[in-house]
Design a protein around this motif. Structure first.
Motif, PDB file in Angstrom:
ATOM      1  N   ASP A  39     -36.980   7.040 -28.757  1.00 36.21           N
ATOM      2  CA  ASP A  39     -36.807   5.925 -27.823  1.00 36.21           C
ATOM      3  C   ASP A  39     -35.974   4.827 -28.467  1.00 36.21           C
ATOM      4  N   LEU A  40     -36.028   4.779 -29.801  1.00 40.31           N
ATOM      5  CA  LEU A  40     -35.299   3.726 -30.510  1.00 40.31           C
ATOM      6  C   LEU A  40     -35.005   4.185 -31.936  1.00 40.31           C
ATOM      7  N   TYR A  41     -33.823   3.823 -32.413  1.00 41.21           N
ATOM      8  CA  TYR A  41     -33.479   4.057 -33.824  1.00 41.21           C
ATOM      9  C   TYR A  41     -33.438   2.694 -34.495  1.00 41.21           C
ATOM     10  N   ASN A  79     -22.706 -19.437 -42.043  1.00 38.74           N
ATOM     11  CA  ASN A  79     -23.867 -19.219 -41.175  1.00 38.74           C
ATOM     12  C   ASN A  79     -23.555 -18.996 -39.710  1.00 38.74           C
ATOM     13  N   PRO A  80     -22.783 -17.989 -39.404  1.00 39.69           N
ATOM     14  CA  PRO A  80     -22.508 -17.752 -37.982  1.00 39.69           C
ATOM     15  C   PRO A  80     -23.754 -17.276 -37.248  1.00 39.69           C
ATOM     16  N   GLU A  81     -23.737 -17.403 -35.941  1.00 41.15           N
ATOM     17  CA  GLU A  81     -24.846 -16.924 -35.110  1.00 41.15           C
ATOM     18  C   GLU A  81     -24.974 -15.403 -35.218  1.00 41.15           C
ATOM     19  N   THR A  82     -26.184 -14.907 -34.931  1.00 44.06           N
ATOM     20  CA  THR A  82     -26.397 -13.450 -34.905  1.00 44.06           C
ATOM     21  C   THR A  82     -26.148 -12.941 -33.489  1.00 44.06           C
ATOM     22  N   ILE A  83     -25.605 -11.738 -33.382  1.00 48.93           N
ATOM     23  CA  ILE A  83     -25.409 -11.134 -32.064  1.00 48.93           C
ATOM     24  C   ILE A  83     -26.751 -10.536 -31.619  1.00 48.93           C
ATOM     25  N   GLU A  84     -27.223 -10.918 -30.421  1.00 57.68           N
ATOM     26  CA  GLU A  84     -28.528 -10.404 -29.972  1.00 57.68           C
ATOM     27  C   GLU A  84     -28.404  -8.978 -29.455  1.00 57.68           C
ATOM     28  N   THR A  85     -27.408  -8.783 -28.564  1.00 58.56           N
ATOM     29  CA  THR A  85     -27.217  -7.449 -27.989  1.00 58.56           C
ATOM     30  C   THR A  85     -25.726  -7.140 -27.968  1.00 58.56           C
ATOM     31  N   VAL A  86     -25.394  -5.919 -28.357  1.00 54.28           N
ATOM     32  CA  VAL A  86     -23.988  -5.520 -28.377  1.00 54.28           C
ATOM     33  C   VAL A  86     -23.924  -4.105 -27.812  1.00 54.28           C
ATOM     34  N   THR A  87     -22.876  -3.782 -27.075  1.00 52.45           N
ATOM     35  CA  THR A  87     -22.765  -2.408 -26.567  1.00 52.45           C
ATOM     36  C   THR A  87     -22.044  -1.550 -27.599  1.00 52.45           C
ATOM     37  N   TYR A  88     -22.210  -0.231 -27.484  1.00 62.55           N
ATOM     38  CA  TYR A  88     -21.530   0.681 -28.417  1.00 62.55           C
ATOM     39  C   TYR A  88     -20.025   0.415 -28.419  1.00 62.55           C
ATOM     40  N   ARG A  89     -19.484   0.188 -27.222  1.00 63.86           N
ATOM     41  CA  ARG A  89     -18.024  -0.002 -27.145  1.00 63.86           C
ATOM     42  C   ARG A  89     -17.592  -1.282 -27.844  1.00 63.86           C
ATOM     43  N   GLU A  90     -18.376  -2.336 -27.636  1.00 67.28           N
ATOM     44  CA  GLU A  90     -18.030  -3.591 -28.321  1.00 67.28           C
ATOM     45  C   GLU A  90     -18.116  -3.413 -29.831  1.00 67.28           C
ATOM     46  N   LEU A  91     -19.157  -2.699 -30.234  1.00 62.64           N
ATOM     47  CA  LEU A  91     -19.366  -2.503 -31.662  1.00 62.64           C
ATOM     48  C   LEU A  91     -18.221  -1.711 -32.278  1.00 62.64           C
ATOM     49  N   ASN A 142     -31.677  -0.625 -33.187  1.00 65.43           N
ATOM     50  CA  ASN A 142     -32.024  -2.008 -33.510  1.00 65.43           C
ATOM     51  C   ASN A 142     -31.791  -2.223 -35.001  1.00 65.43           C
ATOM     52  N   ILE A 143     -30.876  -3.150 -35.328  1.00 63.66           N
ATOM     53  CA  ILE A 143     -30.631  -3.485 -36.735  1.00 63.66           C
ATOM     54  C   ILE A 143     -31.671  -4.540 -37.115  1.00 63.66           C
ATOM     55  N   LYS A 144     -32.476  -4.256 -38.141  1.00 64.57           N
ATOM     56  CA  LYS A 144     -33.567  -5.164 -38.497  1.00 64.57           C
ATOM     57  C   LYS A 144     -33.523  -5.506 -39.984  1.00 64.57           C
ATOM     58  N   ASN A 145     -34.178  -6.600 -40.326  1.00 61.97           N
ATOM     59  CA  ASN A 145     -34.195  -7.065 -41.711  1.00 61.97           C
ATOM     60  C   ASN A 145     -35.566  -6.804 -42.350  1.00 61.97           C
ATOM     61  N   THR A 146     -35.588  -5.952 -43.372  1.00 59.37           N
ATOM     62  CA  THR A 146     -36.848  -5.621 -44.055  1.00 59.37           C
ATOM     63  C   THR A 146     -37.514  -6.869 -44.642  1.00 59.37           C
ATOM     64  N   GLU A 203     -39.900 -10.198 -38.711  1.00 59.31           N
ATOM     65  CA  GLU A 203     -40.172 -10.892 -37.447  1.00 59.31           C
ATOM     66  C   GLU A 203     -38.883 -11.254 -36.691  1.00 59.31           C
ATOM     67  N   ASP A 204     -37.755 -11.261 -37.376  1.00 58.14           N
ATOM     68  CA  ASP A 204     -36.485 -11.559 -36.693  1.00 58.14           C
ATOM     69  C   ASP A 204     -36.145 -10.437 -35.715  1.00 58.14           C
ATOM     70  N   PRO A 205     -35.655 -10.778 -34.523  1.00 62.85           N
ATOM     71  CA  PRO A 205     -35.377  -9.705 -33.555  1.00 62.85           C
ATOM     72  C   PRO A 205     -34.224  -8.788 -33.965  1.00 62.85           C
ATOM     73  N   GLY A 206     -33.304  -9.257 -34.788  1.00 59.83           N
ATOM     74  CA  GLY A 206     -32.174  -8.412 -35.199  1.00 59.83           C
ATOM     75  C   GLY A 206     -31.186  -8.228 -34.063  1.00 59.83           C
ATOM     76  N   THR A 207     -30.358  -7.209 -34.192  1.00 56.72           N
ATOM     77  CA  THR A 207     -29.357  -6.939 -33.148  1.00 56.72           C
ATOM     78  C   THR A 207     -29.683  -5.618 -32.470  1.00 56.72           C
ATOM     79  N   LEU A 208     -29.630  -5.623 -31.139  1.00 57.06           N
ATOM     80  CA  LEU A 208     -29.857  -4.406 -30.373  1.00 57.06           C
ATOM     81  C   LEU A 208     -28.510  -3.841 -29.941  1.00 57.06           C
ATOM     82  N   ILE A 209     -28.281  -2.556 -30.239  1.00 57.86           N
ATOM     83  CA  ILE A 209     -27.022  -1.907 -29.844  1.00 57.86           C
ATOM     84  C   ILE A 209     -27.348  -0.929 -28.727  1.00 57.86           C
TER      85      ILE A 209
END
Ligand code: ASP
Length: 439
Positions: free
Chosen positions: A200-202, A221-233, A260-264, A268-274
């Motif tokens: 369901d999720l990687y 310190n740029p902002e983090t991308i919340e959601t990105v599509t495969y094509r944008e990526l 979902n890119i997450k920080n070990t 608790e940070d949401p990370g980026t969803l692709i």
């Protein structure tokens, strides 16, 4: 729910990091398949185990005594095993590895042992089954990854397995020869496993809280991308943004599995969803800005070019025959420009010039080097008026001359060419106008 979780080298560099990983896995029962990298750097001046293995193998191939180098690698694992209080010994594994190194098993075999051993440690730590990637990930005789055979083998092997550790980065040919992906390839293993088990999720766990809107070396310190599509990526990584191995996207894109890119270190940070596609509107009009320096433009002019059918094909054929790939081809009525990577072009420059003269007899042909390309990417641009206007007014305020513009009709990105020396200022100006003024 089924999740595949991949942990990068810095997430597994020490016993302390392993503990964080254990907590993350135990916090969610859906985290069933774990793909570890080899232990990475514990601090900025440390050496990754993969690099130690390459180095040790090179010494063995040279006929040097490798005792010290093998011991140093072994102690990296021992430190983790002891720190976790595990009853595990890698003595036998290390004597096999040493013998294989001395026999000349190859540098890919050598490098793969980093993940292999870390997989054994991780499986013991979690109490999960260990599955050797050599059993399930298939390469052909030329060392090319065989996606379909792998998918069949992997799905069949994991079908009845509730929880497992599958080391990243390597697989094997049909005769058992170990082959590796390119550096950073554990990301690919994670996505292969996710595809095979229909996850369901990687989750790709690393040491940053996701993709940043732009390069932090240019914009602090740029902002983090919340959601990105495969094509944008794909657009952003092509232009230099990287957090994840680019080849890891394809297996998942096929199945529409989100990443979902997450920080070990900050779970608790949401990370980026692709994702494949989303109704979620991006926070800003643009999703990201990436770019690279070192391009060169070949400008061809010829009166009445517009009436000459096949002109573009003949021009591009010259590049093809010289083995040069082109990046963009902005054109006018009587002008045709080809943008290429300068380093790739330079060696063959004179051959290309004479080839172009023969092929299309231009009135003038001139070269312009030292160009940088900036990709402003965002699914949100499609629905917005004035995006291009805002980019160009920001650049004009920053006194930057725009050398080239390219926007496809998908409106997913706008490519802007500027001089190399204006690159950083241009990225900053675009970031400011879309992000800073909208926070
Ligand atoms: N350990 C390998 C490398 O350092 C693969 C990976 O970490 O993804 O490149």
């Amino acid at each position: 729910m089924k999740k595949v979780v991949k942990f990068g080298g810095s997430s597994l560099a020490s016993a302390e990091q392993f503990r964080k990983v254990g907590d993350i896995i135990h916090a969610d029962a859906a985290r069933r398949y774990v793909v570890p990298s080899a232990p990475g750097k514990r601090s900025s001046n440390d050496t990754k185990v993969t690099d130690m293995l390459y180095d040790c193998y090179a010494a063995a191939a040279n006929g040097d005594d490798i005792t010290e180098k093998i011991d140093a690698i072994k102690s990296r694992y021992q430190e983790i095993i002891d720190g976790l209080g595990l009853q595990l010994t890698l003595d036998e594994e290390f004597s096999v590895i040493r013998a294989k190194f001395e026999e000349g098993a190859g540098s890919e075999y050598a490098a793969s042992r980093g993940e292999y051993l870390n997989g054994i440690v991780m499986a013991a730590f979690l109490g999960y089954e260990f599955i050797d990637a050599a059993e399930v990930i298939r390469f052909d005789e030329n060392g090319t990854f065989d996606a379909e055979t792998t998918n069949e083998q992997m799905s069949a092997r994991l079908e009845a397995v509730e929880r497992a550790v599958i080391p990243g980065f390597y697989g094997a040919t049909a005769d058992g020869t170990i082959r590796t992906f390119s550096r950073g390839g554990s990301d690919i293993t994670g996505s292969i496993v996710a595809r095979a088990v229909h996850a369901d999720l990687y989750e790709n766990w690393t040491d940053v809280s996701g993709f940043l809107v732009t390069d932090p070396h240019i914009v602090p310190n740029p902002e983090t991308i919340e959601t990105v599509t495969y094509r944008e990526l794909r657009e952003l990584s092509y232009m230099g943004a990287n957090v994840m191995h680019a080849d890891a996207i394809f297996p998942l894109r096929k199945e529409g599995i989100p990443i979902n890119i997450k920080n070990t270190n900050r779970p608790e940070d949401p990370g980026t969803l692709i994702v494949e596609s989303t109704c979620r509107q991006p926070k800003f009009t643009i999703t990201g800005i990436a770019g690279k320096k070192g391009f060169c433009a070949i400008n061809i002019e010829k009166a009445m070019m517009n009436t000459e059918i096949g002109f573009g094909r003949k021009v591009l054929q010259v590049f093809e025959e010289n083995g040069i790939s082109f990046e963009h081809v902005p054109s006018g009525i009587d002008t045709f420009t080809v943008i290429v990577h300068q380093t790739e072009f330079m060696e063959k420059e004179q051959r290309v010039i004479s080839g172009l003269h023969r092929a299309v007899q231009p009135d003038t042909l001139d070269l312009e080097s030292g160009l940088a390309l900036i990709a402003v990417v965002g699914r949100g641009m499609r629905a917005q008026r004035g995006t291009a206007g805002r980019i160009f007014s920001a650049l004009s305020h920053a006194h930057i001359n725009v050398k080239m513009i390219d926007q496809g009709s998908s409106e997913l990105n706008i490519i802007i060419g500027v001089r190399n020396e204006d690159f950083e200022a241009a990225v900053k100006a675009i970031y400011d106008i879309f992000v800073l003024t909208h926070l």
